[in-house]
Design an enzyme around this catalytic site. Structure first.
Site, mmCIF file in Angstrom:
data_model
loop_
_atom_site.group_PDB
_atom_site.id
_atom_site.type_symbol
_atom_site.label_atom_id
_atom_site.label_comp_id
_atom_site.label_asym_id
_atom_site.label_seq_id
_atom_site.Cartn_x
_atom_site.Cartn_y
_atom_site.Cartn_z
ATOM 1 N N ARG A 76 21.484 29.377 91.118
ATOM 2 C CA ARG A 76 20.348 29.541 92.028
ATOM 3 C C ARG A 76 19.933 31.005 92.182
ATOM 4 N NH1 ARG A 76 17.765 27.036 96.451
ATOM 5 N NH2 ARG A 76 17.342 28.428 98.196
ATOM 6 N N VAL A 110 11.524 29.306 96.783
ATOM 7 C CA VAL A 110 12.646 28.487 96.335
ATOM 8 C C VAL A 110 13.136 27.750 97.569
ATOM 9 C CG1 VAL A 110 14.935 28.461 95.295
ATOM 10 C CG2 VAL A 110 13.250 30.150 94.545
ATOM 11 N N SER A 111 12.944 26.451 97.591
ATOM 12 C CA SER A 111 13.255 25.670 98.791
ATOM 13 C C SER A 111 14.729 25.770 99.158
ATOM 14 C CB SER A 111 12.882 24.198 98.578
ATOM 15 O OG SER A 111 11.496 24.056 98.355
ATOM 16 N N ALA A 112 15.014 25.526 100.417
ATOM 17 C CA ALA A 112 16.393 25.547 100.892
ATOM 18 C C ALA A 112 17.215 24.498 100.144
ATOM 19 C CB ALA A 112 16.433 25.286 102.387
#
Length: 318
Positions: A76, A110-112
């Site tokens: 990530r 960038v989503s959680a």
């Protein structure tokens, strides 16, 4: 499914993060092919990724082994802006903004991890499936590629060329370039050249469901979409049954707003009290006109129009 909502006043929520979810706000320029990879040690990134995974498992956000494997595999931190702390990249409940507009509002992120996990669980992905992702960023597409495996197909689409260029570069750099097709287009029409899809996963807040998303689903396909209704965004999973959709689950979250043909303007009015505190009221539909003065003196009384049972008016003090 076509929604038709009447006027409804509500308090605004932040777009780009779930209510109460912290956001790492970072204004960045798009990456280029000459950018160097991240330099944190593999051990430190792995340790933080495993700690994030332990939390997601403990909290019940990840419930299947295949989703766990995907999250433990995808780096990530390679998809967030340079300079982002590893702790922020691997915070289970934190989104990281990758692009902001002229007014500072997030337009790509960038989503959680927690909501990425929930949406992938909702989609019920299996090896060999074909998936359309609406809204590119790279990280989620890499997770989807892990879920569908080498025999599956992932298409990610976005209206912003800076976003798609950035996604392509980062997917190539992390080894997913050959497994994900990045497309520049307005996703309102889906991606008919790649249809049908076993799943469509939307990573931007939508007001409605374009017919193309349903029509391009395979029989029994899944659509996972954040729908904004009466001031709350709920990620709803649908299953296609013939010519209609049936909801199967829902999660509360927050997302950056849809752009292009699917965008929607929210009328808003700012109110300020005598102490200078401000609240912004947003409306799902229609105009609001000019609000009445909001700053009454302490002890003032006014009828608010509330009617209780038996239609007997009741005066409230405020």
């Amino acid at each position: 499914m076509t929604s038709r909502r009447g006027p409804a006043m509500r308090l605004c929520e932040h777009r780009g993060a779930a209510p109460g979810e912290p956001v790492a706000r970072i204004r960045v320029t798009p990456v280029t092919a000459t950018d160097s990879p991240r330099t944190p040690t593999a051990n430190s990134a792995r340790a933080l990724r495993d700690a994030m995974m332990d939390q997601l498992l403990t909290d019940g956000k990840i419930t299947s082994p295949r989703v766990e494997h995907a999250f433990r595999t995808v780096p990530r931190h390679e998809f967030v802006p340079a300079g982002t702390a590893l702790e922020a990249a691997y915070d289970a409940y934190q989104a990281v903004v990758t692009k902001t507009g002229e007014q500072g509002a997030a337009i790509s992120s960038v989503s959680a991890p927690f909501i990425q996990a929930r949406m992938i669980e909702q989609a019920e992905l299996r090896p060999g499936m074909s998936v359309l992702e609406v809204g590119s960023g790279g990280c989620n597409a890499a997770l989807l590629a892990e879920m569908v495996g080498p025999k599956g197909r992932v298409v990610t689409i976005d209206i912003d060329p800076e976003v798609t260029d950035r996604a392509s570069i980062l997917l190539d750099a992390t080894g997913y370039g050959g497994r994900v097709t990045v497309t520049l287009a307005d996703a309102e029409q889906g991606a008919p050249e790649f249809a049908p899809f076993d799943a469509v996963i939307v990573t931007a807040g939508a007001w409605d469901i374009p017919p193309a998303w349903r029509e391009q689903l395979a029989d029994d396909g899944r659509l996972v979409v954040p729908l904004r209704m009466n001031g709350i965004t709920r990620v709803i999973a649908f299953r296609r049954e013939a010519d209609h959709l049936v909801s199967t689950s829902a999660e509360v979250a927050g997302f950056v707003a849809m752009q292009g043909a699917g965008a929607r303007h929210e009328p808003a009015v700012s109110l300020t009290d005598v102490q200078g505190r401000r609240v912004e009221l947003c409306f799902d539909e229609g105009g609001t006109g000019e609000p009445a003065p909001a700053g009454r003196r302490p002890g003032d009384r006014a009828r608010c129009g509330v009617v209780r049972r038996h239609d007997r008016p009741r005066r409230l003090v405020r």
